[in-house]
Motif scaffolding. Sequence first.
Motif: not given
Length: 68
Positions: A15-18, A34-44, A23-32
């Motif tokens: 997983w990678f953050k923008s 995976c094969f033929d998809t892109v996964q996006v999740r809430d870092s919090k 970096g202070d734990g604020g609003d952020c999404v993470e992206v990974a």
Amino acid sequence: MRVDGVGAYEAELAWFKSSYSAGDGGDCVEVASCFDTVQVRDSKDIARPSLTLAPSAWTAFITFAREV
């Protein structure tokens, strides 16, 4: 586009953050990739299901976001 439950494969993703994240734990999404998809999740709340996108949908989103 679909929302997946947290699966075994998801725990193994890199997983990678923008680079724009503060970096202070604020609003952020993470992206990974995976094969033929892109996964996006809430870092919090990584226990929630990630959003699964086709690479073309992710590219369209990034293109749009850069224009805004």
